[in-house]
Scaffold this active site. Structure first.
Site, PDB file in Angstrom:
ATOM      1  N   CYS A 328       0.760  -1.218   0.068  1.00 60.86           N
ATOM      2  CA  CYS A 328      -0.086   0.142  -0.049  1.00 60.86           C
ATOM      3  C   CYS A 328       0.826   1.195  -0.151  1.00 60.86           C
ATOM      4  O   CYS A 328       1.896   1.270  -0.694  1.00 60.86           O
ATOM      5  CB  CYS A 328      -0.895  -0.066   1.032  1.00 60.86           C
ATOM      6  SG  CYS A 328      -0.186  -0.114   2.679  1.00 60.86           S
ATOM      7  N   GLY A 331       2.912   0.339   3.846  1.00 62.70           N
ATOM      8  CA  GLY A 331       3.001  -1.158   4.114  1.00 62.70           C
ATOM      9  C   GLY A 331       2.813  -1.514   5.421  1.00 62.70           C
ATOM     10  O   GLY A 331       3.175  -2.784   5.878  1.00 62.70           O
ATOM     11  N   ASP A 333      -0.751  -1.032   7.097  1.00 69.06           N
ATOM     12  CA  ASP A 333      -2.153  -1.262   7.435  1.00 69.06           C
ATOM     13  C   ASP A 333      -2.735  -2.419   6.495  1.00 69.06           C
ATOM     14  O   ASP A 333      -2.975  -3.235   6.917  1.00 69.06           O
ATOM     15  CB  ASP A 333      -2.896   0.213   7.308  1.00 69.06           C
ATOM     16  CG  ASP A 333      -2.281   0.836   8.497  1.00 69.06           C
ATOM     17  OD1 ASP A 333      -2.459   0.630   9.605  1.00 69.06           O
ATOM     18  OD2 ASP A 333      -1.869   2.191   8.316  1.00 69.06           O
TER      19      ASP A 333
END
Length: 595
Positions: A328, A331, A333
């Site tokens: 994401c 990195g 959640d």
């Protein structure tokens, strides 16, 4: 850097009876207490808290060693990355206890560590591409997204910008344009650092990169903070298969908590200004899943998570030898959410971590995938962004066989037949085939940045490394063409901007057959606090294993984090759920006081 030689453990997971408390992993309570007290930082592993973290890391190594031979990338004091484990596990191959006695490493860890050191600046917060799951000889990796100009050229440098994790640290960063970089004769820096990142991806035989960002690039205070592979103007990542699968950030899970932890009917608002990353998946990956991807903006949180998980499972269960990267922004959640679901789903099928019991795989997933990789549980709980709780409570939505990797393997290997698969069939096949304040996801407007160079202009220093692991030696010998043609959907215009209200919950339909048929704690049309009743029908082994993991998590969470962290709500929300659960499984009598 030495191979793991852990002692053998009893294989398989017990089937808990309906009236007994779920088995607890020794130390799980201590882990959750530490997790809810402070964010893990590798450099802070000293004193009383340090001894707890050392026990947690030691237990993780022990659990990995049950089924794998591995090497260790040393990250003592956070020298490589401040929010990665001090001992980063590099799984090499599955092994029996006899094989562990003759373990020979298939990698040169010193060269791998050197490549990691060189590539870490390419990604946000130095969170480099890190392998965390080994399945069928393929590495499933995690990381942050690519770093932007602001991070690489900030006046105070990377360490200052990210060390404290406070938003006000960004205010002191110098916003430096590409023209400034050219004056400094650093125009090739992106080519160099991203080149090392590509070298690491190729070393790990990663071909598929799944980007969960809802933005193309992240901007804070008018400065480009991050970038991503999908908008790299120099086409450096053209040889990889890029998937843009936008998924709401941790802030959205405040809505989940505010709706009494009901994910059904909760739909993300895709019309927000900062959301500019459309769903983009190569067409050859979509044809076999029977999913209408053009409707992704109408999916609720349950269906979206289910469909993305199906996509990831289909990628790693394909016939090629290529690995997968999931990331994401930071990195810590959305990335651990899907990494955890992948690990637990494959474990439930008996395909990875085959000797671990439900309580043990739960401990490993919480400790390694979440705590030791820097998830900020304290901050998320204070804001009600309960993505961590959502992850393990979501297991009830993936218990059906449609999420099983065994189902795909059996369909490929056996003749078709009219009847469904029996539990005995699946068990036999399994044995046979076993082989926020600091969140970068806050709402800020997005601006585009130009590429530092044209396509084909980047170069980087060669690092002489072959792909890791005997089973992946041939993966990158194939020549890669440019990115395959992708299916790209533009955003449809929803009829309403607002999220569904509580009044609409009773009429919301189930997101999938699995969630409607198998959900136990949260049932549409009934109280979310209802304790599951014993079922007469026999459960599949997958369903049993995942239910045991979820039950063990809820029991541990209720006695450590949940009842203290949850804010009061009209229905009692999570506190009431967990209170009802611990009574239902016999952990407390009906007349006992609250925990």
């Amino acid at each position: 850097m030495a191979g793991a030689r852990a002692a053998a453990a009893a294989s398989g997971g017990p089937s808990a009876s309906s009236g007994n408390p779920p088995p607890q992993e020794p130390g799980l309570g201590e882990l959750l207490e530490e997790f809810s007290r402070t964010q893990y930082r590798a450099k802070d592993c000293s004193g009383t808290g340090g001894s707890k973290v050392e026990r947690i890391e030691k237990r993780c190594l022990e659990l990995f060693g049950r089924d794998y031979c591995y090497s260790v990338i040393q990250n003592v004091n956070g020298d490589i990355c401040g929010h990665y484990p001090q001992h980063i596990v590099f799984l090499e191959y599955e092994s029996s206890e006899k094989e562990k006695d003759t373990f020979q490493s298939t990698v040169q860890v010193s060269k791998l560590q050197d490549l990691v050191n060189r590539s870490k600046t390419a990604r946000c917060r130095g969170r480099f591409v890190c392998p965390v799951i080994l399945f069928k000889g393929k590495h499933i990796c995690r990381s942050a997204t690519l770093a932007g100009w602001g991070e690489l050229y900030g006046r105070t440098g990377y360490n200052y910008i990210f060390s404290g994790g406070a938003d006000d640290a960004w205010a002191d960063s110098e916003d430096i344009t590409e023209e400034d970089c050219a004056l400094r004769s650093d125009t090739h820096l992106f080519d160099k650092v991203r080149g090392y990142d590509i070298k690491l991806l190729r070393y790990l035989s990663v071909k598929y990169i799944c980007d969960l960002m809802v933005e193309n690039k992240k901007v804070k205070f008018g400065m480009n903070v991050t970038s991503s592979e999908k908008v790299d103007k120099a086409q450096r990542y053209a040889d990889f298969t890029l998937l843009s699968i936008p998924y709401p950030g941790c802030e959205f899970f405040k809505e989940y908590k505010d709706r009494d932890y009901m994910a059904e009917g909760l739909i993300f608002n895709w019309k927000q200004d900062y959301v500019d990353a459309p769903l983009s998946i190569p067409d050859f990956l979509t044809c076999s899943l029977n999913i209408d991807w053009s409707q992704y903006q109408s999916w609720d949180l349950v269906q979206q998570t289910q469909n993305y998980l199906k996509l990831l499972l289909s990628i790693i269960n394909s016939d090629d030898d290529s690995g997968l990267l999931v990331h994401c922004i930071s990195g810590w959640d959305r990335t651990p959410l899907f990494i955890s679901l992948l690990r637990l789903s494959l474990w439930a099928d008996g395909l990875i971590h085959t000797s671990l019991k439900p309580a043990e795989i739960l401990y490993l997933t919480v400790a390694y995938d979440w705590f030791l990789f820097g998830h900020m549980l304290v901050d998320r709980l204070s804001k009600g962004e309960e993505i961590f709780f959502f992850c393990f409570n979501f297991l009830k939505h993936i218990i059906s066989e449609e999420f099983s990797a065994l189902k795909t393997q059996r369909r490929k290997s056996l003749p078709a037949r009219d009847a469904g698969f029996t539990l005995e069939d699946i068990c036999m096949l399994r044995r046979k085939d076993r082989g926020s304040t600091t969140s970068l996801g806050s709402d800020f407007s997005l601006v585009m940045e130009s590429s530092p160079g044209a396509a084909g202009s980047f170069t980087y220093e060669a690092v002489e490394l072959l792909p890791a692991g005997a089973q992946t030696q041939a993966a990158w010998r194939k020549s890669h063409s440019s990115s395959p043609q992708s299916v790209l959907w533009n955003r449809p215009q929803p009829s309403e901007d607002r999220l569904p209200s509580h009044q609409g919950l009773g009429e919301a339909k189930s997101s999938s057959s699995s969630s409607s048929n198998h959900s136990d704690f949260f049932r549409m049309g009934s109280s979310p606090l209802e304790v599951p009743k014993p079922r007469l029908a026999a459960l599949s082994e997958r369903e049993t294993r995942l239910q045991e993991v979820r039950s063990a998590f809820l029991a541990a969470y209720s006695s450590t984090v949940g009842l203290r962290a949850a804010a009061p709500s009209p229905s009692g929300a999570i506190g009431g759920l967990l209170e009802q659960f611990v009574r239902g499984v016999g952990l407390r009598g009906p007349s006992s006081s609250t925990l």
